[in-house]
Structures are given as structure tokens and as C-alpha cells.
Enzyme design. Structure first.
Site, PDB file in Angstrom:
ATOM      1  N   ASP A 206       0.837  -1.206   0.000  1.00 27.59           N
ATOM      2  CA  ASP A 206       0.000   0.000   0.000  1.00 27.59           C
ATOM      3  C   ASP A 206       0.876   1.262   0.000  1.00 27.59           C
ATOM      4  O   ASP A 206       1.880   1.323   0.721  1.00 27.59           O
ATOM      5  CB  ASP A 206      -0.867  -0.028   1.271  1.00 27.59           C
ATOM      6  CG  ASP A 206      -1.920   1.050   1.284  1.00 27.59           C
ATOM      7  OD1 ASP A 206      -2.778   1.035   0.391  1.00 27.59           O
ATOM      8  OD2 ASP A 206      -1.891   1.912   2.186  1.00 27.59           O
ATOM      9  N   GLU A 273       1.665  -0.612  -4.960  1.00 29.12           N
ATOM     10  CA  GLU A 273       0.662   0.392  -5.304  1.00 29.12           C
ATOM     11  C   GLU A 273       1.398   1.725  -5.272  1.00 29.12           C
ATOM     12  O   GLU A 273       1.619   2.308  -4.217  1.00 29.12           O
ATOM     13  CB  GLU A 273      -0.488   0.409  -4.280  1.00 29.12           C
ATOM     14  CG  GLU A 273      -1.604   1.343  -4.718  1.00 29.12           C
ATOM     15  CD  GLU A 273      -2.123   2.284  -3.645  1.00 29.12           C
ATOM     16  OE1 GLU A 273      -3.167   2.893  -3.866  1.00 29.12           O
ATOM     17  OE2 GLU A 273      -1.480   2.427  -2.588  1.00 29.12           O
TER      18      GLU A 273
END
Ligand code: NOJ
Length: 523
Positions: A206, A273
Site C-alpha cells: 500500500d 501500489e
């Protein structure tokens, strides 16, 4: 048949994203959970995916639905236990499905023991040094230390009772770690090993581009950028000054993580990401000694047009080629409007979504599917009283709840088999979803579910054997034609029917090859 035995399994994998709270509820509390996933794995095996990516299921107060982690080494009781996780993992592996878990290293929850200790400790303490605490500006430090804004709206700083401020690029309940403190990196290496030891096949990282901020935490230079449009998004990012994103130091972290992954058997992997400003900076995350994959978000930003699709394909392939990596493709996820709705919604939107999916699946590399797209689900207009997305709650503008509505599995009325009994899920499902349940679509050969099953099967037989050489043959007159070896993908993005090239039709996203809003695979 998945490609479970392919040593570099992730290169061509179809990965299915499970947003855990909305996938399947095992205990009837209205929230998806680990037991629900285990029970529904056969659906994914039948669909033909190679892997699942599980969004965060760790102990968390759920202010950002798990992207605010209070304990990286445990399962939140709402979702089950570590034993339930192991059961799910074993069942997935038995079906030949790999498991990727989400790791959230940019920030923790404000309920994490480290942040709680930091609040208790004095300014300048070792406890505060794990996060980004700073004194404020102004005569009494009453102004935030710099002008950075949170992604979810408002200042990126919150003041604590003793007067210091802490940085949070997202919600105020998500304090950013200070990655310049080696303790932070050490902690995350332990977290990786903990889940690798349990047997996970990889990680989705993330905010992978956010861990380091420019050391001075200087003000961001704000420039006027043109109004947002999908076409100009990459250009806009290039113009912006971003001292909080994509700093060079982050790559050392991923070199270390590469070594950890490599030290385990079975081709463990990680996908970043990373919302980087350019395709070139995206490619830096997937240099041979860094991460295996990074999400390529170009297609999330591209409008429905042959020209823009051609640009996404050419741009992506040329940049990953520079570093010798394989591309990834994604049309929908839990942060964006579902692609059927982006392409116009209704029957046209769904037809276009199916056609775009075929274009994506024809390409070399790995394709990420978002739960529910195989049912042709569209974005839902969630009534404001149900909003839970922290960005919506902060800004008062509709956020991401509409792509997170729980999946309809069976039956005529909500909860559509989402969980046992008649208890309603955490977000209300539209009543017309009775036609879109897995049960209703499974028996219908013209359904979107049947189409996805066929598409994944034909991809395995035809596309994966066609090699990696892609040639854009044409994107004129709103018709995209490209080849991959002996496979030809034809997408009519225009409004008039056209004739498809000669050849054997392997798959068509609609009834008639060459019709508007229709893709065709030929050989
Ligand atoms: C990206 C995740 O996909 C999103 O859902 C989350 O809100 C932010 N990172 C913050 O963790």
C-alpha cells in the site's frame, strides 16, 4: 487449471482482488470475513483465477476499512482468527490459488501500540521518532508545520495536546511512519517474514511510493494545474511539486524486501501500489533487484476510446521493457468508480466493460480483477447516511463506498446470500441485483459471469501461448486492433458496426463480432 506449477507464476497471473468486508460473510454479522472467503473459494476456482489479493484483514479500528492497522501480526476479530486465515490459505492452495496479502507500511492506525506510546511520550523522545512529529509554525506553534494536504481532504497534520503536530497523508487516524528511523524498517521486515512463514505467496504494498518524504518536510510548491481530465492526469502529475511522494530512498527498502522474498522458496512476489508521476518512475519500482510488479494505473484513467487504449498499451509496454519487467493491467479496484460505470453505465457500460476486459486479458502480463466485475456490477449510489469512506466523511463528497457494496451471491432479495440468514450487510445492496447474483448468472450462457469464465479459459489456451510480442495494428476510426503473436484482438469503440479481420473467432464479448462496444479475439 491454474498455472500453479509455473515457477514465475505471477508473470501471467490473473489475480482476483477480495475486498474482505464485502466479499462473503461467514457468520451473518453483515461483514465479509475469512470463513466467508474459504466457503466461496470454489467460485474463484471455477472462474479460473490464479491468485487472490486480500485487502487488509489485520486488527484495526476500521476507520479506513483496515488500511489503518493496529496490529500487523493478527487477524481482526471481525474477520476471524489466525487459524481461520491458515484454513483459508490451505484451502486456496489446495485449489491451486495463490494468496497475496496487503501490507500497509506508510502509516499505522493511531491505535497501534507505537503510536499510543508516542502520544504518551514527550516531544523529542524515541517513541515519537517512529512517526513524523514536528513543532508547529506561528507564534505559538498553532499552525501546521507545512502546507501539505491530506489525500482525504484537509491539512495533513493533526495537533496533539502538548502542542506538537503529527503527519498523516491520509486520515488523521493514520499517522505516517518515519522511514528514516531504522526501527521502522526492521519492524516491517519482521512483518513480512511472519506472513511468509505462514505461507503467503506475496504482498500488495500500500502507498509504496510514499514511505519517504523529503527530509526537510518543506512546503509543497502549489502550481495551477489544468482541470482534471483522464487524458491529462499523467501530465498534471509531472507538473506538480511532490516532496511527499516518490523519493529515491524508497528503492533501498524494496531492494531489501527483494532479498527477503528471494530467501523463501516458491517465487514469492510483491506488487507496488505506487501512484507515480510518470511511467518512467513507475518502472523504477520493478528493476530486477526490486519488486516483481507494480500496478499500472493508466487504464483506470483512460476514457473509452481506441486511441486512448492504444496509448495505454504502447506506453506501458515500452516502459516495462526498459527494466525487463512484465506489465500489470487493472480496470477496477476498491478505490475507483467501477469500469462499467466509467464507460457510461447501463447495458452500454457493461458491454464496453466486457470489451475492455478482453483487451486487457489479451495482453502479456498479469491482470488484476476486482470482485464483482465478473458479475458486471456497476457503481452503486450509496445513500449518504450509509457513507463510511473517510474521504467522504471528511469532504462531504461521495467517495469510494459505491464500488464496495457487498457481492450478491444468490436469492431474490438482499442480502442475496452474502451471509447466512436475512441480516443486512454493512452497505445496502440495490434490489435489482437479484438478476446479477452468481446463482442467476451461472446458468445463463450470455451472462457476464459466463463470459468471464470463458474469457479466462480462452486466455489460458490462446493468449498465453501467443508469446509476448504485441503490435498495435490500428487505432483509427475508433477501432483498436492489436496482435499478440497469432492472436488478434479487435475492439470496436465506435458507434457503427465494422468488419473484423479474417480468422477463427475464439471469443466475442457480445453477440456479433465487430458490433459497436464489442471486442473479438481471432486467430
Ligand atoms: C490505498 C488503498 O488502496 C486505499 O484504499 C487506502 O485508503 C489508502 N491507500 C490509504 O492506506
Amino acid at each position: 487449471m491454474s498455472n500453479f506449477n509455473d515457477p514465475k507464476w505471477w508473470r501471467q497471473a490473473v489475480v482476483y482482488q477480495i475486498y474482505i468486508r464485502s466479499f462473503a460473510d461467514g457468520d451473518g454479522q453483515g461483514l465479509g470475513d475469512m470463513a466467508g472467503i474459504t466457503a466461496r473459494l470454489p467460485h474463484l476456482a471455477e472462474l479460473g483465477v490464479d491468485a487472490i489479493w486480500l485487502t487488509p484483514f489485520y486488527t484495526s479500528p476500521q476507520h479506513d476499512h483496515g488500511y489503518d492497522v493496529a496490529d500487523y501480526l493478527d487477524v481482526d476479530p471481525r474477520f476471524g482468527t489466525l487459524d481461520d486465515f491458515d484454513t483459508m490459505l490451505g484451502a486456496a492452495h489446495d485449489l491451486g490459488i495463490r494468496v497475496i496479502v496487503d501490507i500497509v507500511p506508510n502509516h499505522s492506525s493511531d491505535e497501534h501500540v507505537w503510536f499510543q506510546a508516542a502520544l504518551e511520550a514527550a516531544p523529542g523522545s524515541a517513541e515519537r521518532a517512529r512517526y513524523l512529529f514536528r513543532d508547529g509554525r506561528g507564534t505559538d506553534g498553532e499552525l501546521p508545520p507545512n502546507n501539505w494536504q491530506s489525500i482525504f481532504g484537509g491539512p495533513a497534520w493533526t495537533r496533539v495536546p502538548d502542542g506538537q503536530w503529527y503527519l498523516h497523508l491520509f486520515d488523521r487516524t493514520q499517522p505516517d511512519f518515519d522511514w528514516r528511523n531504522p526501527e521502522v524498517g526492521d519492524m516491517f521486515e519482521d512483518v513480512l517474514r511472519f506472513w511468509l512463514d505462514r505461507g503467503v505467496d506475496g504482498f500488495r504494498i500500500d502507498v509504496a511510493h510514499g514511505l519517504f518524504k523529503e527530509a526537510t518536510l518543506r512546503d509543497q510548491v502549489i502550481t495551477e494545474v489544468p482541470e482534471h481530465s483522464a487524458d491529462s492526469a499523467m501530465v498534471e502529475r509531472q507538473q506538480a511539486d511532490e516532496p511527499m511522494w516518490d523519493q529515491p530512498e524508497v528503492h533501498d527498502v524494496y531492494r531489501r524486501w527483494h532479498k527477503i522474498l528471494e530467501s523463501y522458496p516458491g517465487d514469492r512476489m510483491a506488487v507496488a501500489e505506487a501512484w507515480t508521476s510518470t511511467a518512467a518512475s513507475m518502472a523504477r519500482f520493478i528493476r530486477p533487484d526490486e519488486l516483481q510488479q507494480t500496478f499500472n494505473f493508466n487504464w483506470l484513467l483512460a476514457p473509452w476510446s481506441a486511441e486512448s487504449f492504444a496509448e495505454v498499451i504502447t506506453d506501458t509496454l515500452s516502459h516495462v521493457a526498459i527494466v525487463g519487467a512484465t506489465p500489470t493491467w487493472v480496470l477496477s479496484n476498491h478505490d475507483v468508480v467501477r469500469h462499467a460505470t466509467r464507460y457510461g453505465g447501463g447495458p452500454v457500460g457493461v458491454a464496453r466493460a466486457r470489451a475492455a476486459t478482453m483487451a486487457m486479458l489479451a495482453l502479456p502480463g498479469s491482470a488484476y480483477l476486482y470482485q464483482g466485475e465478473e458479475l458486471g456490477l456497476e457503481q452503486v449510489e450509496v445513500p449518504q447516511e450509509f457513507w463510511q469512506d473517510p474521504s467522504a466523511l471528511t469532504t462531504g463528497v461521495e467517495g469510494r463506498d459505491g464500488c464496495r457494496v457487498p457481492i450478491p451471491w444468490s436469492g431474490q432479495v438482499p442480502p442475496f446470500g452474502f451471509g447466512p440468514g436475512s441480516g443486512q450487510p454493512w452497505l445496502p445492496q440495490p434490489p435489482h441485483w437479484d438478476e446479477l447474483t452468481v446463482e442467476a448468472q451461472a446458468a445463463d450462457p450470455s451472462s457476464t459471469l459466463s463470459f468471464y469464465r470463458r474469457a479466462l479459459a480462452v486466455r489460458r489456451e490462446a493468449a498465453l501461448r501467443a508469446g509476448d510480442e504485441v503490435t498495435i495494428i490500428s487505432s483509427d476510426d475508433d477501432v483498436l486492433v492489436f496482435s499478440r503473436g497469432d492472436l488478434v484482438c479487435h475492439v470496436n469503440c465506435g458507434s457503427t458496426p465494422v468488419t473484423v479481420p479474417a480468422g477463427e473467432v475464439l471469443l466475442c464479448s457480445g453477440d456479433i463480432p465487430g458490433a459497436p462496444d464489442t471486442a473479438t479475439w481471432l486467430r
